[in-house]
Design a protein around this motif. Structure first.
Motif, PDB file in Angstrom:
ATOM      1  N   PRO A 212       0.828  -1.210   0.000  1.00 13.48           N
ATOM      2  CA  PRO A 212       0.000   0.000   0.000  1.00 13.48           C
ATOM      3  C   PRO A 212       0.864   1.262   0.000  1.00 13.48           C
ATOM      4  O   PRO A 212       2.031   1.241   0.387  1.00 13.48           O
ATOM      5  CB  PRO A 212      -0.811  -0.116   1.298  1.00 13.48           C
ATOM      6  CG  PRO A 212      -0.775  -1.568   1.646  1.00 13.48           C
ATOM      7  CD  PRO A 212       0.548  -2.079   1.152  1.00 13.48           C
ATOM      8  N   VAL A 213       0.243   2.363  -0.402  1.00 16.97           N
ATOM      9  CA  VAL A 213       0.964   3.640  -0.485  1.00 16.97           C
ATOM     10  C   VAL A 213       1.607   3.989   0.850  1.00 16.97           C
ATOM     11  O   VAL A 213       2.767   4.422   0.905  1.00 16.97           O
ATOM     12  CB  VAL A 213       0.017   4.766  -0.941  1.00 16.97           C
ATOM     13  CG1 VAL A 213       0.686   6.137  -0.775  1.00 16.97           C
ATOM     14  CG2 VAL A 213      -0.397   4.563  -2.394  1.00 16.97           C
ATOM     15  N   ALA A 214       0.863   3.821   1.937  1.00 18.88           N
ATOM     16  CA  ALA A 214       1.389   4.191   3.258  1.00 18.88           C
ATOM     17  C   ALA A 214       2.661   3.419   3.587  1.00 18.88           C
ATOM     18  O   ALA A 214       3.627   3.985   4.129  1.00 18.88           O
ATOM     19  CB  ALA A 214       0.328   3.944   4.326  1.00 18.88           C
ATOM     20  N   GLU A 215       2.701   2.123   3.270  1.00 17.92           N
ATOM     21  CA  GLU A 215       3.888   1.324   3.558  1.00 17.92           C
ATOM     22  C   GLU A 215       5.049   1.684   2.641  1.00 17.92           C
ATOM     23  O   GLU A 215       6.213   1.644   3.055  1.00 17.92           O
ATOM     24  CB  GLU A 215       3.553  -0.162   3.442  1.00 17.92           C
ATOM     25  CG  GLU A 215       2.587  -0.649   4.514  1.00 17.92           C
ATOM     26  CD  GLU A 215       2.366  -2.140   4.455  1.00 17.92           C
ATOM     27  OE1 GLU A 215       3.322  -2.877   4.126  1.00 17.92           O
ATOM     28  OE2 GLU A 215       1.229  -2.571   4.733  1.00 17.92           O
ATOM     29  N   CYS A 216       4.742   2.063   1.404  1.00 19.97           N
ATOM     30  CA  CYS A 216       5.790   2.538   0.496  1.00 19.97           C
ATOM     31  C   CYS A 216       6.411   3.819   1.046  1.00 19.97           C
ATOM     32  O   CYS A 216       7.639   3.995   1.006  1.00 19.97           O
ATOM     33  CB  CYS A 216       5.207   2.796  -0.894  1.00 19.97           C
ATOM     34  SG  CYS A 216       4.746   1.291  -1.802  1.00 19.97           S
ATOM     35  N   CYS A 217       5.571   4.699   1.571  1.00 13.50           N
ATOM     36  CA  CYS A 217       6.063   5.954   2.147  1.00 13.50           C
ATOM     37  C   CYS A 217       6.928   5.684   3.376  1.00 13.50           C
ATOM     38  O   CYS A 217       7.922   6.398   3.622  1.00 13.50           O
ATOM     39  CB  CYS A 217       4.895   6.866   2.511  1.00 13.50           C
ATOM     40  SG  CYS A 217       3.948   7.460   1.072  1.00 13.50           S
ATOM     41  N   GLU A 218       6.566   4.675   4.148  1.00 12.66           N
ATOM     42  CA  GLU A 218       7.373   4.318   5.319  1.00 12.66           C
ATOM     43  C   GLU A 218       8.771   3.866   4.900  1.00 12.66           C
ATOM     44  O   GLU A 218       9.761   4.177   5.581  1.00 12.66           O
ATOM     45  CB  GLU A 218       6.681   3.197   6.105  1.00 12.66           C
ATOM     46  CG  GLU A 218       5.422   3.649   6.837  1.00 12.66           C
ATOM     47  CD  GLU A 218       4.703   2.485   7.502  1.00 12.66           C
ATOM     48  OE1 GLU A 218       5.229   1.341   7.435  1.00 12.66           O
ATOM     49  OE2 GLU A 218       3.619   2.711   8.063  1.00 12.66           O
ATOM     50  N   GLN A 219       8.862   3.157   3.789  1.00 13.24           N
ATOM     51  CA  GLN A 219      10.169   2.732   3.283  1.00 13.24           C
ATOM     52  C   GLN A 219      11.033   3.935   2.925  1.00 13.24           C
ATOM     53  O   GLN A 219      12.237   3.965   3.190  1.00 13.24           O
ATOM     54  CB  GLN A 219       9.988   1.822   2.058  1.00 13.24           C
ATOM     55  CG  GLN A 219       9.326   0.502   2.326  1.00 13.24           C
ATOM     56  CD  GLN A 219      10.162  -0.391   3.220  1.00 13.24           C
ATOM     57  OE1 GLN A 219      11.396  -0.461   3.074  1.00 13.24           O
ATOM     58  NE2 GLN A 219       9.523  -1.080   4.153  1.00 13.24           N
ATOM     59  N   ILE A 220      10.393   4.943   2.335  1.00 13.13           N
ATOM     60  CA  ILE A 220      11.131   6.162   1.976  1.00 13.13           C
ATOM     61  C   ILE A 220      11.592   6.875   3.223  1.00 13.13           C
ATOM     62  O   ILE A 220      12.757   7.296   3.331  1.00 13.13           O
ATOM     63  CB  ILE A 220      10.248   7.081   1.111  1.00 13.13           C
ATOM     64  CG1 ILE A 220       9.875   6.397  -0.204  1.00 13.13           C
ATOM     65  CG2 ILE A 220      10.978   8.411   0.835  1.00 13.13           C
ATOM     66  CD1 ILE A 220       8.895   7.190  -1.059  1.00 13.13           C
ATOM     67  N   ASP A 221      10.690   7.057   4.184  1.00 10.02           N
ATOM     68  CA  ASP A 221      11.034   7.760   5.430  1.00 10.02           C
ATOM     69  C   ASP A 221      12.169   7.061   6.167  1.00 10.02           C
ATOM     70  O   ASP A 221      13.018   7.711   6.793  1.00 10.02           O
ATOM     71  CB  ASP A 221       9.799   7.851   6.346  1.00 10.02           C
ATOM     72  CG  ASP A 221       8.793   8.872   5.868  1.00 10.02           C
ATOM     73  OD1 ASP A 221       9.201   9.859   5.219  1.00 10.02           O
ATOM     74  OD2 ASP A 221       7.581   8.694   6.125  1.00 10.02           O
ATOM     75  N   ARG A 222      12.213   5.753   6.079  1.00 15.11           N
ATOM     76  CA  ARG A 222      13.219   4.986   6.799  1.00 15.11           C
ATOM     77  C   ARG A 222      14.616   5.191   6.232  1.00 15.11           C
ATOM     78  O   ARG A 222      15.612   5.157   6.974  1.00 15.11           O
ATOM     79  CB  ARG A 222      12.844   3.498   6.751  1.00 15.11           C
ATOM     80  CG  ARG A 222      13.754   2.562   7.528  1.00 15.11           C
ATOM     81  CD  ARG A 222      13.167   1.160   7.590  1.00 15.11           C
ATOM     82  NE  ARG A 222      12.995   0.596   6.251  1.00 15.11           N
ATOM     83  CZ  ARG A 222      13.963  -0.095   5.603  1.00 15.11           C
ATOM     84  NH1 ARG A 222      15.156  -0.247   6.165  1.00 15.11           N
ATOM     85  NH2 ARG A 222      13.735  -0.601   4.409  1.00 15.11           N
ATOM     86  N   LEU A 223      14.688   5.449   4.914  1.00 12.84           N
ATOM     87  CA  LEU A 223      16.002   5.457   4.254  1.00 12.84           C
ATOM     88  C   LEU A 223      16.368   6.755   3.554  1.00 12.84           C
ATOM     89  O   LEU A 223      17.471   6.888   3.029  1.00 12.84           O
ATOM     90  CB  LEU A 223      16.058   4.309   3.242  1.00 12.84           C
ATOM     91  CG  LEU A 223      16.001   2.889   3.829  1.00 12.84           C
ATOM     92  CD1 LEU A 223      15.782   1.873   2.725  1.00 12.84           C
ATOM     93  CD2 LEU A 223      17.277   2.594   4.601  1.00 12.84           C
TER      94      LEU A 223
END
Length: 228
Positions: A212-223
């Protein structure tokens, strides 16, 4: 992945092949005891269907056919994911809200959208300023920038370029300025992707897994790289 409208070119090629086939069939059918009207009817139906698809359905059927055939190739699917991840990453970094994404024509149709895969953005909450327009230009060119970084050349992005040029033209920009802004947007997108390369790679994996979009955004925020 938006491309230089390959479905329309394929439709034209199909018509040309049909005309050639009709010519050959007129010579061959008498030798194999097939009614001469049958190949002509088949070719006529294909040409009619292709024409209707182009004019009334915006090449949706051709897009689905091309997508189904090309989608069986892993290299094609990977190129699309890398292209769309470029759009997604740059949009997120520029605070443009992402409404969703699809990676194939079939996925788009199932979601009730036109038969074009891609990243969808939420409508702007206010009038588009010159700064916001520049940001959208950067996002539109991000797919091309991502492909060039990964594959050294971009096969997709024709419609992205058309969108950018059309919007800038309507905004009153002259041709020279449009070219300059297109090049600047491409360079800016490339820099953002390179600076956040680990986040981009993680996003490619996440989108490939259809997270989902939210989880994709979490990947970006993490790295993603810290904002200076």
């Amino acid at each position: 992945m938006n491309s230089d409208n390959p479905t329309k070119q394929i439709s034209l090629n199909l018509v040309a092949i049909c005309v050639f086939g009709m010519t050959i069939s007129s010579l061959v059918t008498p030798l194999i005891n097939v009614p001469s009207t049958l190949p002509i009817a088949i070719v006529a139906a294909i040409i009619a269907g292709t024409t209707i698809d182009n004019f009334f359905f915006k090449s949706t059927i051709a897009t689905l056919v091309v997508d189904a055939i090309a989608g069986t190739k892993d290299a094609y699917r990977q190129r699309i994911v890398h292209h769309e991840a470029g759009h997604f990453l740059v949009a997120y970094l520029l605070n443009i809200q992402i409404a969703g994404y699809t990676l194939s024509a079939w996925e788009s149709l199932r979601q009730g959208r036109s038969a074009q895969g891609g990243v969808m953005f939420a409508p702007p909450q206010a009038d588009i300023s010159s700064r916001l327009l520049e940001q959208y230009c950067t996002v539109w060119m991000a797919g091309i920038a991502a492909e060039k970084l990964v594959y050294d050349r971009a096969e997709g992005g024709g419609e992205d370029r058309q969108k950018l040029r059309g919007v800038l033209f309507v905004a009153g920009k002259q041709q020279q300025e449009i070219v300059r802004q297109e090049n600047a947007a491409t360079l800016q997108a490339k820099t953002l992707i390179q600076t956040n390369w680990d986040a981009y790679q993680a996003l490619v994996t996440a989108m490939g897994d259809r997270l989902p979009v939210a989880e994709c955004c979490e990947q970006i925020d993490r790295l993603k790289s810290p904002t200076p």
